[in-house]
Design an enzyme around this catalytic site. Structure first.
Site, PDB file in Angstrom:
ATOM      1  N   ARG A   1      -9.276  -1.920 -10.978  1.00 40.46           N
ATOM      2  CA  ARG A   1     -10.677  -1.771 -10.572  1.00 40.46           C
ATOM      3  C   ARG A   1     -11.495  -0.856 -11.490  1.00 40.46           C
ATOM      4  O   ARG A   1     -12.657  -1.105 -11.766  1.00 40.46           O
ATOM      5  CB  ARG A   1     -10.650  -1.185  -9.158  1.00 40.46           C
ATOM      6  CG  ARG A   1     -11.914  -1.372  -8.416  1.00 40.46           C
ATOM      7  CD  ARG A   1     -11.809  -0.666  -7.075  1.00 40.46           C
ATOM      8  NE  ARG A   1     -13.025  -0.903  -6.348  1.00 40.46           N
ATOM      9  CZ  ARG A   1     -13.078  -1.471  -5.153  1.00 40.46           C
ATOM     10  NH1 ARG A   1     -11.974  -1.855  -4.559  1.00 40.46           N
ATOM     11  NH2 ARG A   1     -14.234  -1.639  -4.553  1.00 40.46           N
TER      12      ARG A   1
ATOM     13  N   HIS B   1      13.752  -7.519  -6.051  1.00 40.66           N
ATOM     14  CA  HIS B   1      14.321  -6.973  -7.295  1.00 40.66           C
ATOM     15  C   HIS B   1      15.851  -6.881  -7.242  1.00 40.66           C
ATOM     16  O   HIS B   1      16.507  -6.802  -8.263  1.00 40.66           O
ATOM     17  CB  HIS B   1      13.677  -5.631  -7.666  1.00 40.66           C
ATOM     18  CG  HIS B   1      14.195  -4.457  -6.895  1.00 40.66           C
ATOM     19  ND1 HIS B   1      13.776  -4.158  -5.637  1.00 40.66           N
ATOM     20  CD2 HIS B   1      15.127  -3.524  -7.209  1.00 40.66           C
ATOM     21  CE1 HIS B   1      14.412  -3.085  -5.211  1.00 40.66           C
ATOM     22  NE2 HIS B   1      15.246  -2.673  -6.140  1.00 40.66           N
TER      23      HIS B   1
ATOM     24  N   LYS C   1      19.368  -7.545 -10.317  1.00 36.50           N
ATOM     25  CA  LYS C   1      20.405  -6.587 -10.715  1.00 36.50           C
ATOM     26  C   LYS C   1      21.598  -7.351 -11.280  1.00 36.50           C
ATOM     27  O   LYS C   1      22.048  -8.336 -10.690  1.00 36.50           O
ATOM     28  CB  LYS C   1      20.857  -5.739  -9.514  1.00 36.50           C
ATOM     29  CG  LYS C   1      19.811  -4.731  -9.070  1.00 36.50           C
ATOM     30  CD  LYS C   1      20.323  -3.941  -7.883  1.00 36.50           C
ATOM     31  CE  LYS C   1      19.225  -3.109  -7.245  1.00 36.50           C
ATOM     32  NZ  LYS C   1      18.921  -1.862  -7.909  1.00 36.50           N
TER      33      LYS C   1
ATOM     34  N   GLU D   1      20.873   4.965   0.776  1.00 38.82           N
ATOM     35  CA  GLU D   1      20.118   5.766  -0.187  1.00 38.82           C
ATOM     36  C   GLU D   1      20.153   7.225   0.236  1.00 38.82           C
ATOM     37  O   GLU D   1      20.073   7.528   1.433  1.00 38.82           O
ATOM     38  CB  GLU D   1      18.667   5.314  -0.226  1.00 38.82           C
ATOM     39  CG  GLU D   1      18.491   3.929  -0.766  1.00 38.82           C
ATOM     40  CD  GLU D   1      17.018   3.549  -0.765  1.00 38.82           C
ATOM     41  OE1 GLU D   1      16.325   3.897  -1.724  1.00 38.82           O
ATOM     42  OE2 GLU D   1      16.577   2.936   0.213  1.00 38.82           O
TER      43      GLU D   1
ATOM     44  N   ASP E   1      11.712  -3.036   5.160  1.00 32.66           N
ATOM     45  CA  ASP E   1      11.731  -2.560   3.774  1.00 32.66           C
ATOM     46  C   ASP E   1      12.969  -3.031   3.012  1.00 32.66           C
ATOM     47  O   ASP E   1      12.885  -3.376   1.843  1.00 32.66           O
ATOM     48  CB  ASP E   1      11.679  -1.017   3.793  1.00 32.66           C
ATOM     49  CG  ASP E   1      11.479  -0.429   2.420  1.00 32.66           C
ATOM     50  OD1 ASP E   1      10.609  -0.923   1.682  1.00 32.66           O
ATOM     51  OD2 ASP E   1      12.196   0.539   2.068  1.00 32.66           O
TER      52      ASP E   1
ATOM     53  N   HIS F   1      16.613  -7.334   0.851  1.00 33.71           N
ATOM     54  CA  HIS F   1      17.755  -7.051  -0.021  1.00 33.71           C
ATOM     55  C   HIS F   1      19.097  -7.323   0.667  1.00 33.71           C
ATOM     56  O   HIS F   1      19.985  -7.952   0.105  1.00 33.71           O
ATOM     57  CB  HIS F   1      17.743  -5.597  -0.511  1.00 33.71           C
ATOM     58  CG  HIS F   1      16.445  -5.181  -1.129  1.00 33.71           C
ATOM     59  ND1 HIS F   1      15.649  -6.042  -1.831  1.00 33.71           N
ATOM     60  CD2 HIS F   1      15.800  -3.983  -1.162  1.00 33.71           C
ATOM     61  CE1 HIS F   1      14.567  -5.394  -2.268  1.00 33.71           C
ATOM     62  NE2 HIS F   1      14.641  -4.152  -1.866  1.00 33.71           N
TER      63      HIS F   1
ATOM     64  N   LYS G   1      18.035   5.469   4.850  1.00 34.65           N
ATOM     65  CA  LYS G   1      17.569   6.524   3.952  1.00 34.65           C
ATOM     66  C   LYS G   1      18.276   7.814   4.348  1.00 34.65           C
ATOM     67  O   LYS G   1      18.736   7.962   5.475  1.00 34.65           O
ATOM     68  CB  LYS G   1      16.061   6.740   4.116  1.00 34.65           C
ATOM     69  CG  LYS G   1      15.207   5.512   3.786  1.00 34.65           C
ATOM     70  CD  LYS G   1      14.772   5.520   2.349  1.00 34.65           C
ATOM     71  CE  LYS G   1      13.826   4.377   2.043  1.00 34.65           C
ATOM     72  NZ  LYS G   1      13.779   4.053   0.619  1.00 34.65           N
TER      73      LYS G   1
HETATM   74  C1  BG6 Z   1      12.719  -1.171  -2.374  1.00 34.37           C
HETATM   75  C2  BG6 Z   1      12.359  -0.406  -1.133  1.00 34.37           C
HETATM   76  O1  BG6 Z   1      12.474  -2.545  -2.194  1.00 34.37           O
HETATM   77  O2  BG6 Z   1      14.090  -0.975  -2.667  1.00 34.37           O
HETATM   78  C3  BG6 Z   1      12.680   1.058  -1.300  1.00 34.37           C
HETATM   79  O3  BG6 Z   1      10.980  -0.571  -0.872  1.00 34.37           O
HETATM   80  C4  BG6 Z   1      14.096   1.246  -1.719  1.00 34.37           C
HETATM   81  O4  BG6 Z   1      12.426   1.784  -0.113  1.00 34.37           O
HETATM   82  C5  BG6 Z   1      14.420   0.372  -2.916  1.00 34.37           C
HETATM   83  O5  BG6 Z   1      14.276   2.602  -2.046  1.00 34.37           O
HETATM   84  C6  BG6 Z   1      15.890   0.414  -3.242  1.00 34.37           C
HETATM   85  O6  BG6 Z   1      16.067  -0.202  -4.463  1.00 34.37           O
HETATM   86  P1  BG6 Z   1      17.181   0.308  -5.472  1.00 34.37           P
HETATM   87  O7  BG6 Z   1      17.060  -0.610  -6.642  1.00 34.37           O
HETATM   88  O8  BG6 Z   1      16.824   1.721  -5.799  1.00 34.37           O
HETATM   89  O9  BG6 Z   1      18.464   0.188  -4.742  1.00 34.37           O
END
Ligand code: BG6
Length: 508
Positions: free
Chosen positions: A47, A188, A192, A226, A246, A251, A351
């Site tokens: 923006r 994502h 990996k 995590e 999340d 994942h 977490k």
């Molecule tokens: C993300 C989440 O998609 O994945 C995060 O929004 C999380 O909260 C992250 O920490 C974990 O990804 P990675 O690659 O660090 O295991």
């Protein structure tokens, strides 16, 4: 297929964290490894008005700070920076897209991109801007006609909705102007290296696959843990999302699909995604009865993580002090199909656990007859215990590895069993640094390969499974079970697994 050399990448949301932390570093690495031709332009779109020079300097500073002075290759950056541009755009203002289109054309001719140059629009924006962005692209004529649909690919970042109906709305908004083959939904985790290796490990070797079914497997545990909490300003987003939306819905369920799917007839995007889809269709609660019988939510209280004091979730910045948002989910699920009928799958993510760890642990059945006694020692103290079952562990991160636990004879005059493990560690065999997930995924979008992206039917199936759980939590007066930061989650989660006479793994 249009080659990567003919691609323009537009990043909408260029002033955001994702752009500077993940996307630009990934594109820079691709440029360093010669994957990005000099005819590829990368255009940051946001923006605020900004010159190309200002954008390049900002990005350089962030990448350099991230890599550290020693690892930052200034000469390589200068090459990449020649391809980096900036364009101001208010995504919500349809009138501004005509200017965007002209600027993109000017930049493309500047870098020498051909007329058949494909464009990638990476929507690194908040979800509410996805529909206006696609509308704007459409009204400005930036969406090519059907016969040349591969000339535009739109990358969408999660969250893809927050429940089944909002995910369906998003799909409808996107499909108003785009074909499914033009939409790349990024998870994502699928980028990996070690996640991709799950398929190769299973279907590129003959000895493991025959064991992966109800005849040999006792249960499977999938863990995405995590140690991090709400770093930076993350609390604001997370408090509207929680561990289920999340991480588990995307994942964790993707990992489940990869470890449980049947072999595809071809190693192609459609065939692989069809097999993953069948897993999601077979997904069921692991136990009958109310949600609490098979799904547990937790929230971290104050505690110690790696010896450092950690705040309670409710005390984190931008988190509602009375929040009931879950920072931990554990589930017992089942797959109602021929291969896995009767095998429990235990899923958990959280977490502020003791450490970062993503792994899939497949625990095999015990031998039918226990002929040997097992000795286990803690220091000098040794005891006879029940035989430990064989376990195959696929460690996704960190210290990427595959390890197989089995029993051996403890040297001595008696037949005593000792569990040992056979380990393959990536670091011991490959010296090259593993590519970052975003590098691989961006390259795949440039190649027009959607294998590692989530299809709309997969997305819907995942939401269809988790939405009733979320609704049950959100409509009841119950609160998440607390666990001290730095532990493996609430003790209530033990109940899910103890019924099978097993325990959650707590790897050291
Ligand atoms: C993300 C989440 O998609 O994945 C995060 O929004 C999380 O909260 C992250 O920490 C974990 O990804 P990675 O690659 O660090 O295991």
């Amino acid at each position: 297929m249009v080659s990567t050399s003919d691609t323009t990448v537009l990043i909408f949301g260029a002033s955001g964290d994702l752009t500077s932390r993940k996307l630009i570093p990934a594109l820079f690495r691709l440029s360093q490894q010669q994957y990005l031709s000099s005819r590829c332009a990368v255009i940051g779109v946001a923006r605020r008005p900004k010159s190309h020079h200002e954008f390049r300097t900002e990005m350089r500073d962030t990448v350099q700070a991230r890599l550290g002075e020693n690892k930052f290759d200034a000469a390589a950056w200068d090459v990449f920076a020649q391809q980096l541009f900036y364009q101001q755009l208010d995504i919500t203002n349809p009138d501004e897209y005509a200017t965007l289109r002209t600027s993109v054309q000017t930049i493309e001719s500047q870098v020498g991109a051909g007329n058949a140059s494909a464009r990638i629009v990476y929507l690194a924006t908040t979800p509410d801007l996805i529909a206006p962005a696609v509308e704007g692209l459409s009204t400005s004529g930036m969406i090519p006609p059907r016969e040349s649909e591969s000339l535009l690919r739109v990358v969408v970042e999660k969250p893809f909705g927050r429940d089944l109906s909002s995910a369906q709305d998003l799909t409808i908004a996107l499909s108003r102007h785009l074909q499914e083959s033009q939409i790349y939904r990024i998870d994502h985790y699928l980028g990996k290296e070690t996640v991709q290796n799950i398929l190769l490990f299973r279907f590129g070797n003959a000895i493991f696959e025959p064991l992966l079914n109800r005849n040999h497997v006792d249960h499977i545990q999938i863990t995405v843990a995590e140690a991090l909490g709400m770093e930076g300003a993350r609390g604001g987003y997370y408090d509207t999302s929680g561990a289920m939306r999340d991480v588990l819905q995307n994942h964790v369920l993707q990992l489940l699909c990869l470890i449980a799917m049947d072999p595809p007839s071809l190693f192609h995007g459609r065939e692989i995604r069809d097999e993953k889809m069948k897993v999601l269709q077979a997904l069921r609660p692991g136990v009958i009865g109310p949600v609490g019988n098979w799904a547990i939510r937790g929230q971290y209280a104050a505690g110690l993580v790696n010896g450092q004091p950690a705040l309670a979730y409710r005390k984190e910045d931008r988190v509602n002090p009375n929040s009931n948002r879950e920072t931990y989910v554990a589930m017992r699920v089942a797959l109602d199909n021929w291969r896995w009928a009767g095998v429990p799958f235990f899923l958990r993510t959280g977490k502020r656990m003791p450490k970062q760890l993503t792994e899939i642990a497949i625990q095999f059945k015990n031998p039918p007859l226990n002929l040997f006694s097992t000795v286990e020692c803690d220091g000098d103290l040794c005891d006879l215990v029940e035989t430990r079952p064989n376990t195959l562990i696929l460690r996704i991160q960190p210290q990427e590895a595959i390890s197989l636990r089995f029993s051996t004879k403890r040297p001595g005059m008696n037949y005593q069993v000792q569990p040992v493990s056979m380990d393959f560690e990536y670091g011991d065999h490959f010296t090259a640094q593993l590519p970052e997930a975003y590098e691989r995924l961006l390259l795949d979008v440039m190649r027009g390969d959607s294998t590692l992206f989530t299809r709309s039917d997969e997305l819907e199936a995942a939401w269809r499974f988790v939405t009733p759980v979320l609704e049950s939590w959100e409509s009841s007066n119950s609160v998440p079970d607390l666990y001290p930061a730095g532990t493996w989650g609430p003790t209530s989660a033990d109940r899910l697994i103890s019924e099978t006479k097993s325990r959650w793994r707590a790897p050291t």
